[in-house]
Design an enzyme around this catalytic site. Structure first.
Site, PDB file in Angstrom:
ATOM      1  N   GLU A   1      -3.826   7.389  -4.117  1.00 55.92           N
ATOM      2  CA  GLU A   1      -3.772   6.164  -3.317  1.00 55.92           C
ATOM      3  C   GLU A   1      -3.527   4.975  -4.246  1.00 55.92           C
ATOM      4  OE1 GLU A   1      -7.442   4.430  -1.690  1.00 55.92           O
ATOM      5  OE2 GLU A   1      -6.440   4.365   0.251  1.00 55.92           O
TER       6      GLU A   1
ATOM      7  N   TYR B   1       0.858  -1.203   0.000  1.00 59.57           N
ATOM      8  CA  TYR B   1       0.000   0.000   0.000  1.00 59.57           C
ATOM      9  C   TYR B   1       0.882   1.236   0.000  1.00 59.57           C
ATOM     10  CZ  TYR B   1      -3.450   3.431   1.536  1.00 59.57           C
ATOM     11  OH  TYR B   1      -4.271   4.526   1.612  1.00 59.57           O
TER      12      TYR B   1
END
Ligand code: GDP
Ligand code: MN
Length: 399
Positions: free
Chosen positions: A207, A119
């Site tokens: 993101e 991530y």
């Protein structure tokens, strides 16, 4: 302003961020044609909506055991079946709310073999006034769970705007992602390029989830959620074109055309006000009188008659509205202009709910006179308290 995954990936690729190749498709045939341009043997067919959680999402029109909005396909027939399942149907994910979102576009990408999902995100951190990088080894579909149960696995690195991105930031990201050797070098590169994209586009958030390590040892962006600072869009006309209005609330889209600050609320008294502070005070005093506002609408300082008309129509479009309170302080804006706008709008939409108007400021007498001579059933008020009491009473009387 948010954009679709395929638009985000095309943008990031321009900045040198590694993404798999892919093509957007608006129809089943286009999706199949897109897969023919890819190397295979694995293709990913992805629903394009402005919401995450697509992989675990469910389509309203399909049986519950059907797969979600991210499908792995191994042939043209698989691609066709996936595209047929998705296009035109409603995908419900944890981010869409129960109403879900209709899928009108697909993205067909080259499928990669994933060794691990990481991530990586960048966002503007208001608390520190800096761009923050958020990195975790626990990428994939459950990052919210990780943040909740294992906050220690989420690392935050902030960047001083005076220096911008430095080599040590890249190394810190690589370490936070648990990478060494060549993969660490790739992480440093991705971080630097992502930062360049962030600054270059006036982004508000980027993101990447997952940032995948592929079976052959490459870092690859498999999903990207990108949003820009709307106030900076005038500097990026090319990016402004990426806006997909079908993804936004229709009333708020209409409001933005006229540069109105409009937010829908749950009550039944529509408010038309100039200035955010006055709008807040108006909502408060409606509540104080035992009712609830149906919206927040600030027409701003330099409103024109057209703007007031548009604002008025916007309020009346909401079937929940049982009465309207107009509260205007005419400083820069003249009360007679407001009065004309109200009358024009009320005539156009055939006003069926009580309307209380409180005007104060420049040309207030002229404004009141225009309203009084309009032949419309407008209740005039002299101050804020009087106005709120009157509209609440009118709505009760009509109920
Ligand atoms: P989201 O559910 O909306 O976040 O959509 P993603 O694009 O993140 O896809 C969800 C999941 O699908 C990812 O976490 C991956 O596990 C999987 N996925 C996405 N792209 C690929 C790919 O190219 N290959 C493989 N094997 N899986 C993928
Ligand atoms: Mn994702």
């Amino acid at each position: 302003m948010n954009i679709h995954e395929y638009q985000a990936k095309e943008l990031l690729a321009k900045f040198g961020v590694p993404v798999p190749i892919g093509f957007a498709a608006m129809s089943v045939d286009e999706a199949v044609a897109a897969s023919a341009k890819l190397p295979g043997p694995l293709y990913i067919v992805k629903a394009q909506i402005h919401a995450g959680g697509r992989g675990k999402g469910k389509f309203k029109e399909l049986p519950p055991e059907a797969k979600g909005g991210v499908r792995l396909a191994r042939s043209a027939d698989d691609v066709r079946a996936a595209a047929t399942d998705m296009l035109g149907n409603t995908l419900v994910t944890i981010q869409t709310g129960p109403a879900g979102k209709q899928v009108n576009r697909l993205y067909v990408t080259d499928g990669v073999d994933i060794a691990k999902e990481l991530y990586l995100a960048m966002l503007v951190d208001r608390a520190t006034g800096r761009i923050a990088i958020v990195a975790s080894t626990e990428g994939g579909m459950d990052i919210e769970e990780v943040a909740h149960h294992h906050p220690e696995k989420i690392h935050t690195i902030t960047i001083d705007p005076a220096t911008g991105i430095m080599p040590h930031h890249g190394r810190a990201v690589a370490a936070a992602l648990g990478l060494t050797g060549d993969l660490a070098k790739q992480a440093e590169h991705v971080t630097t390029r992502l930062y360049a994209a962030f600054i270059g586009t006036d982004a508000a958030q980027m993101e990447i989830n997952p940032l995948a390590i592929t079976d052959d040892g490459k870092l690859m962006v498999l999903d990207a959620k990108v949003g820009f600072d709307s106030n900076a869009m005038y500097r990026h006309p090319d990016l402004a074109e990426l806006r997909d209005l079908t993804e936004e609330d229709p009333a708020e889209v209409e409001a933005s055309k006229y540069d109105l600050a409009f937010i829908k609320l749950d009550g039944d008294i529509g408010c038309l006000v100039n200035g955010a502070g006055l709008a807040m005070a108006t909502m408060d005093i409606i509540k104080l009188n035992g009712a609830e506002p149906a919206n927040f609408l600030d027409v701003g300082g330099g409103a024109t008659k057209e703007k007031v008309t548009a604002a008025f129509k916007l309020i009346l479009q909401d079937p929940a509205v049982k009465g309207i309170l107009v509260n205007i302080f005419g400083g820069i804006m003249r009360c007679d202009i407001i009065a004309e706008g109200i009358i024009a709008a009320a005539k156009e939409v055939s006003l069926a709910v009580p309307l209380v108007v409180r005007l104060e400021g420049t040309n207030v007498e002229l404004g009141k006179e225009i309203l009084a001579n309009s032949g419309l059933p407008i209740v005039s008020a002299d101050n804020l308290g009087d106005a709120a009491a009157k509209i609440v009473a009118e709505v009760k009387k009509a109920a």
